[in-house]
Each structure stands twice: as C-alpha cells, then as structure tokens.
Enzyme design. Sequence first.
Site, PDB file in Angstrom:
ATOM      1  N   TYR A 371       0.872  -1.253   0.119  1.00  0.00           N
ATOM      2  CA  TYR A 371      -0.075   0.064  -0.024  1.00  0.00           C
ATOM      3  C   TYR A 371       0.838   1.265   0.150  1.00  0.00           C
ATOM      4  CZ  TYR A 371      -0.174  -0.654   5.202  1.00  0.00           C
ATOM      5  OH  TYR A 371       0.163  -0.650   6.612  1.00  0.00           O
ATOM      6  N   GLU A 372       0.129   2.272  -0.191  1.00  0.00           N
ATOM      7  CA  GLU A 372       0.784   3.584  -0.522  1.00  0.00           C
ATOM      8  C   GLU A 372       1.866   3.667  -1.657  1.00  0.00           C
ATOM      9  OE1 GLU A 372       1.054   6.038   2.697  1.00  0.00           O
ATOM     10  OE2 GLU A 372      -0.748   5.221   3.748  1.00  0.00           O
TER      11      GLU A 372
END
Length: 389
Positions: A371-372
């Site tokens: 994620y990110e």
Amino acid sequence: MNPDLWLPDSDLDDDHRTFAQRIRAFAADKLAPFARAIDEERTFRREMVADLAAAGILGGPLAAEFGGEGWSPLELAIAHEELGAVCGNARGFCAVQTGLVAQCIARFGDDAQRRRWLPGLIDGSAIGCFALTEPDAGSDVASLGTVAAKQGDGTFRIAGRKWWITNGGIADVMIVFASLDRSLGRKGITAFLVDTDRAGLARSPVPGVDLGHRGSDHAELVFEGFAATADEVLGELGAGFKVAMGGLAAGRLSVAAGAVGLHRAALAAAVEFTTGRQQFGQPLSSFQMVQERLADHLTSLHASRALVHRCARRREAGTETHADVAMAKLQATEAGSRACEDAVMLHGARGYSSAWPVERFWRDIQALRIYEGTSMIQKTILARLVTEG
Ligand SMILES: Cc1cc2nc3c(=O)[nH]c(=O)nc-3n(C[C@H](O)[C@H](O)[C@H](O)COP(=O)(O)OP(=O)(O)OC[C@H]3O[C@@H](n4cnc5c(N)ncnc54)[C@H](O)[C@@H]3O)c2cc1C
C-alpha cells in the site's frame, strides 16, 4: 542480547530520545497486551482509538492550531517506528486516520471542513478513511472509474466501487476520489470530503481472509446515487489527483518508519530466540549461518532507519525530493520483509505459530510493500528520476 544495538536511542538527541521512550512506553502499556489477540480474533478494537487519542498520538503531527501536538516529520517517523514495532494494526490505523485523512483535511481543506472534522479525528470520536483504490484502478490511480456527475442544482451524484479501504466499514467520514470526466484522466479527479451516514453507500468487508493487519477493518464500498454538495469538495474541482498524491507521498514516510519498527521487532525476537534455544549442544546463535543472518539484518535495519530519518530531516528542512521518500519506503519495507522472513525461519516450527510473534510480523509487513505505492512503483519513480532527471 544488546537492545542498544537495534533501538534508535543512541542516534537521537535528548528530546527525541525522550519522545521515542514516551511512545514506546505507551505501546508497551496499551498496545502490546492486545496485539496478538486482535490479530487472532480478527477484531478491530475501538478502545485502541480512545487510547491513541488520550496519548495525543492521533493529533500528533497536526499543528497546535488544529488541536494537535505539531510533531516534526522526524517525530512522526520515530512514533511510527515505535508503534510499528508493537502493533501493525495500531500503526496502520494512525497512518490512515491521521496521515491520510486528518492531514489532508488540514492541508487541502477550508476552515469549515477543518472545524467540522479535525476535532473528532483527533479525539477519536470520529473515524476516517481514504477511499482511492478500486478493483480496476490500483497503482494506476489516474484510471479510476468512480464518477461524480454534476447535477443541475450544483450537487454531485457519486457512483462506483472502492475496495481495500482501511476503516471503510467503520468510518464516520471519508475522502472519496471520483472523476468528473474520465476522458481528462488525472485532471478529471476530484476529492470529496463526506460523512458516511447517507443514502447511496453500501459497505462490506473485502472478500476472503486478510494475510495480515487482521485487527483492522478493510472494506469494499459501493456508491450508487451517493449525493455530495459543492461544499464537500476537498481542495479544488479537478485537483483530486494532487490531494491523493500529496496524502500518499506524506504517508509513505510513516509506512517506511513502521517497516523499520517491524524489522527491529523481528530482529529482537530472532536474537532472543536463537540465543536461548540449544541444538547440537549449543545455542543456535553460535552457528555462523545464524550469525550471518543476524548481522545482515542489524546492518540493513540501520540502513533503513538512516534513510527514513534522512527523509524526515529533509522534509523538515524543506529540501525533500520525490526520491527521498521512495528510497526510504523501498529500502525499509523490502529489508524489513527479509528480516521478518528470516525471523520466522530462525524460530523453526515455532515461527509458524501465532504463539510466537514473528509470523504476524511477516504477514503484516507484506501490506507495507503493497500500500501507498508498491515496491515496484517506488522503483518506477526512482528509475524515472534517475533516467529523466
Ligand atoms: C492492508 C491494505 C490496506 C489498504 N488500505 C487502503 C486504503 O485505506 N485506501 C486505499 O485507497 N487503498 C488501500 N489499499 C490498497 C492499496 O493501496 C493497493 O492495493 C495498491 O495501491 C496496489 O494496487 P492493486 O492492489 O490494485 O495492485 P496493482 O496495481 O494491480 O498491482 C499488481 C502488481 O503489479 C505491479 N505493478 C503495477 N503497475 C506496475 C508498473 N507500472 N510497473 C511494475 N509493476 C507494476 C505492482 O507492483 C503489483 O506487484 C490497501 C491495501 C492493503 C493490502
């Protein structure tokens, strides 16, 4: 065992060391007793939110004028290392609640939006989520398919599907990204800051059992005829891509710091276990192949933390480049994942059981690589900077 070798304390000045010890004490007292249980039971612990708020952590990085503690980027990194070393669910919650939601509101919101939402996000009475990812739009954010159709009265109707939204099933407020005109790509995307208590939103858990972060809420959100007003645009119309990228670039520092925390916890567990366990009449830690792994993971831990703190200091000085946070996240999550994997291996069969913490560390850190911005996406950013300047 010499924890001084892997704790950050000796590299910090007095104020930052005191700060690290404050967050460490909080994590030991309020998070550690529940870290294993919430993972095994797959439950989101609402009391955790109240504890984080009471300790000033939810408002930590927000400016005092908004009710926060005004942490510097280095303090944020230190705090997320300490939280990450103990409970990935708590750190992940803070990364979304404060990093992606509250900080985006503080940065891109108007006074009315800040007044309405920041106090609740800081005192924990409101939970926030950041709804960007879709089944057909993950790394390629600009291709998102959720649309916001402008109505004759100036309001918008949002339709589309989001998933893997942390806190999505329990959030009171969300930042949702939708396109006003898909032919415009990223320039068509707008961020809306809306409460979740209205018609046109169906929420359900993501399919299957999550690999890690099992004490967190990950939801699928379906919007159909979901109404938003012009006052609920966060930032400007058509500037949602900037909001998304601004939130994610800022958030990557805390993800990287959280990976350093997991790396440190895995190394500590591996050292403790291999020095205590005997095979062939001697401690595991006396075998050179085991020693090599411990030495490698100690070295890479310091390399990761150095990049994370370098990025934080450059952010503080206003000299940060896109490369800084990409390198920090890439290095910290990949090296941390290898350290967690070896910690499982060095525990033998015990590493395969939730009765020991290392398998949770390994499961949790996989999400930090995803994620990110996945590790591959960080590499594409770095490769572009290297080759194109
Ligand atoms: C625990 C967890 C929590 C999350 N929380 C949130 C949240 O709160 N809000 C939110 O909006 N999203 C959230 N996400 C979603 C996350 O941001 C996305 O999963 C991530 O951006 C990757 O998108 P994707 O899963 O669609 O994978 P894809 O983009 O389909 O990628 C699949 C694979 O292809 C690779 N790939 C893609 N493009 C390239 C390229 N150009 N070059 C090389 N390789 C490439 C990727 O690195 C990856 O390995 C969460 C995910 C997890 C696991």
